[in-house]
Design a protein around this motif. Structure first.
Motif: not given
Length: 800
Positions: A93-98, A756-757, A367-372
């Motif tokens: 859905n246009g999101e990815g992390s690493g 990130p998820n 329903k899906n959050y990126t949190v820092l």
């Protein structure tokens, strides 16, 4: 102005039997100019050598998350544009992390992170995100300093692009600088023939822009004199005054965008002129002027964007479909459509190393959050860039803007944003090129996930139009057998694969009738079809300069804390290793110990080691291209980083490990060329004895035979391919402990939580949970999310 316009509010262009030049251009724009942009979030703005960089990529197609691409390449460069490391990131859905693990001996300088999808390489590199990250190292001979002086230049832009005799015209004044811009500046406009009497004056709206209004007279020459708060001055000429042309005025409100057009000395006045509005390269508004008149005005309702925010590009064309004026404006600048996180509970403490939590609503549309979560020490209260400014501004405008996040903050200056847009052009496409029928050359088509091309060779000859069996084995999963037929060029294609573990690909030739299959003479190569591309653009200028380090080198407080955190982690890892050694004491000798005793000499013997026995144990090594790739993820504290040749080089606790082949020093290239079925034992030594951190490879001797070879001998008809890079797991931990030996005196972690998820599942409140460090009294919490309609949730606040 009744009946002057023939107006269409549209979202798509319908093909016509006989299209005008402009209508063909709009069709061309709709069909061929779809483009993506990336926002890259990192957990910190600066790092110490040896740190972990956590990142999250958001890919947009216009103002919505992109469904076009499923792969994002993220690359790390030094200031010489040398590639340090790269990651292949899966997009959902246009999101990815690493994450990147920085080397502990990385020289102090500014590094750059480039992020792009394969499809984005069809267009200008200017729109690929290149994020600036300063990295500090106390042992480096060079030191980073923030440049004290900044050289700047200025330009003046008339609204709509035209400066016409007798017509009051709004100008935007824009400052440009390689480093930073002056805090305040002002200016005056003069008639060159009468320079001592200012026509008007102005002061800057922010660091980037100012605006003023002037009514010019034919034959006059005007100049703009700018002075900053340090006394530096610059004089620039305003455009020549024209005797005829089209004047444009635009204003934006919550009701819509009002525009006024005035034709000066035009032969047919404004009859058959067209007004075209586009949003993200798509037609949103079109109006034709059907009567002879010199002045018209109208309001474009906000429903052209469904009430959402964004930039509208207005372009005006004459009766011959020539572009005569253009203007960028922001939709609803006083009413930003930003959702806030619904917090249903929180438990926050100032106590050192205390457990803290923040609960989000399980009934939210998000329903899906990126949190820092980071410690807030008050040292940096202003955001320079964020996802809002990237989404609505900098992702589509390639010129450098100082602190673009300010235009979407709580106290944003909408007048400054409007002046900024007067000074900008929509650079995603050029109307004149589109009108001429130019179509972008699409060399990299969007592909779902990863694809590979397999080339089997038998007796060094291509196997064209041949039936073969392909065995695929992912990680420790059971293999699957698939039948393929090679094409006329002798290739097999594996398309649309999504995996993050090594994939073993074996090819077997079908046996002829009555004969056994001869796979010993079969050789297989696998070529990825979705690959990174060289960076052709320029690295951005920064506010930093690199100088010779002094004897008493000073580091930013945040970097000193980061270095201390690294020491804490190493201390805990060392204690854990010592505990493992004690647990091993007194155990009976086993075949692995006997093999180690047989192969290892005195200085290479250590209780602080991890051993992989290939003689007595089946290590499932068959199919691995080399032993270094096989070792990834198999030993605690052992990581790998690619060198310039793409070879994995081992690191132990952030330090490059020594490599030995049969206890003789060697390098990674030599190890990677060693057949894995010739290996008897691998030993990992961590900071012990005379050799320190080391990876030792021992080869077979005498009548030794590998257990792996008994079951699965190495074949040339097998190749191992790498898929997506699997993100590391962020440690949610506390350094507090009751064990005196493991006591850490000073917990200085800056990033307290990174997820990130963060998912909402089964109506259980999504919980942000973290442990405090020793000093934090308040916390910076950043939350990003999208609902099903791609409405954005953005929360960036300080919790006390």
């Amino acid at each position: 102005m009744k009946n002057i316009f023939f107006l269409m509010l549209i979202s798509t262009v319908q093909p016509l039997l006989s299209q005008t030049k402009l209508e063909k251009a709009i069709t061309n724009l709709e069909n061929n100019y779809g483009q993506e942009k990336v926002y890259l979030l990192t957990d910190k703005l600066q790092y110490a050598a040896g740190d972990q960089i956590w990142f999250k990529g958001f890919v947009f197609d216009g103002y919505n998350r992109s469904t076009l691409s499923t792969t994002l390449f993220v690359e790390l460069y030094d200031s010489d544009k040398k590639l340090i490391d790269w990651k292949t990131v899966l997009l959902t859905n246009g999101e990815g992390s690493g994450d990147f693990k920085l080397k502990a001996d990385l020289p102090e300088q500014v590094y750059f992170v480039r992020a792009y999808t394969p499809y984005m390489t069809n267009f200008s590199d200017d729109f690929q995100i290149v994020k600036t990250l300063p990295v500090y190292n106390p042992t480096s001979t060079k030191a980073l300093e923030v440049a004290k002086n900044s050289d700047w230049s200025a330009k003046a832009f008339p609204e709509g692009g035209n400066f016409i005799n007798g017509t009051p015209t709004k100008f935007a004044v824009r400052l440009y600088g390689n480093v930073s811009l002056p805090e305040k500046w002002s200016g005056k406009i003069i008639d060159v023939q009468n320079p001592n009497v200012p026509i008007t004056t102005f002061t800057s709206l922010d660091k980037n822009v100012a605006s003023f209004k002037i009514t010019p007279a034919s034959g006059k020459k005007y100049q703009l004199i700018i002075e900053d708060n340090t006394g530096k001055k610059q004089t620039i000429n305003l455009p020549e005054v024209a005797d005829s042309g089209l004047h444009v005025e635009v204003s934006s409100s919550n009701e819509g965008i009002k525009y006024s057009l005035k034709g000066v000395n035009l032969k047919q006045q404004l009859q058959n002129y067209k007004i075209v509005g586009t949003i993200n390269n798509h037609l949103a508004y079109k109006a034709n002027i059907t009567q002879s008149t010199s002045e018209v005005s109208s309001t474009i309702p906000t429903k052209i964007s469904n009430g959402a925010n964004g930039v509208l590009q207005l372009a005006i064309f004459d009766e011959q479909d020539n572009l005569v004026a253009k203007r960028l404006c922001f939709i609803k600048p006083n009413n930003l459509k930003i959702e806030k996180a619904e917090i249903v509970g929180q438990n926050l403490k100032e106590t050192p190393r205390s457990f803290n939590s923040i609960d989000l609503s399980p009934e939210s549309y998000f329903k899906n959050y990126t949190v820092l979560v980071s410690e807030d020490d008050g040292s940096n209260t202003t955001e320079e860039e964020n996802i809002l400014s990237n989404l609505w501004l900098t992702g589509d405008l390639s010129s450098k803007i100082d602190s673009p996040a300010q235009y979407f903050s709580k106290n944003a200056n909408t007048e400054a944003l409007d002046a900024l847009l007067i000074s900008e052009n929509w650079k995603r496409f050029d109307w004149n090129s589109v009108l001429s029928g130019t179509v972008p050359a699409i060399k990299a088509n969007s592909q779902k996930f990863l694809s590979y091309r397999i080339k089997p060779l038998k007796d060094n000859a291509l196997m064209r139009n041949t039936n073969v069996n392909v065995v695929l084995k992912l990680g420790e999963n059971e293999p699957s057998i698939n039948q393929f037929r090679t094409d006329q060029m002798g290739y097999i294609y594996l398309n649309n694969l999504s995996f993050d573990e090594p994939l073993n690909v074996s090819v077997f030739a079908n046996s002829e009738k009555g004969k056994e299959s001869e796979n010993d003479h079969l050789f297989v190569t696998v070529e990825p079809l979705v690959i990174p591309t060289p960076f052709k653009g320029s690295l951005p200028t920064t506010k930093y300069t690199l100088v010779t380090a002094t004897e008493n080198k000073k580091l930013p407080p945040a970097i000193s804390k980061a270095i201390n955190t690294q020491k804490n982690i190493k201390k805990l890892e060392h204690i854990d290793v010592q505990i493992e050694e004690v647990q091993l004491t007194g155990k009976k000798k086993d075949p692995k110990e006997e093999l180690n005793k047989q192969l290892s000499s005195g200085m290479f013997s250590s209780v602080n080691s991890t051993i992989f026995d290939f003689v007595n144990e089946d290590q499932h090594v068959a199919g691995s291209t080399n032993i270094l790739d096989w070792l990834q993820g198999r030993a605690a504290g052992l990581t790998f980083q690619r060198n310039n040749s793409g070879i994995n080089v081992p690191y132990i606790r952030g330090q490059q490990a020594k490599l030995y082949l049969d206890e003789t020093p060697t390098d990674a290239s030599m190890i990677t060329s060693l057949p894995v079925n010739n290996i008897a034992m691998v030993k990992i030594i961590k900071g012990s004895g005379l050799i320190g951190n080391a990876v030792l490879i021992y080869t077979m001797r005498g009548n030794m035979k590998s257990k792996s070879n008994e079951k699965d001998p190495q074949k040339n008809n097998l190749s191992v391919i790498k898929g997506y890079d699997k993100p590391s797991e962020f440690p949610i931990e506390t350094l507090d402990t009751d064990d005196p030996a493991k006591k850490i005196e000073n917990d200085t972690r800056e990033t307290l939580y990174w997820n990130p998820n963060l998912y909402d599942s089964d109506y259980v409140p999504p919980r942000i949970k973290f442990f405090n460090n020793d000093t934090a009294k308040q916390y910076k919490v950043l939350i990003i999310s999208f609902d099903e309609d791609d409405n954005i949730l953005y929360e960036n606040r300080v919790f006390k």
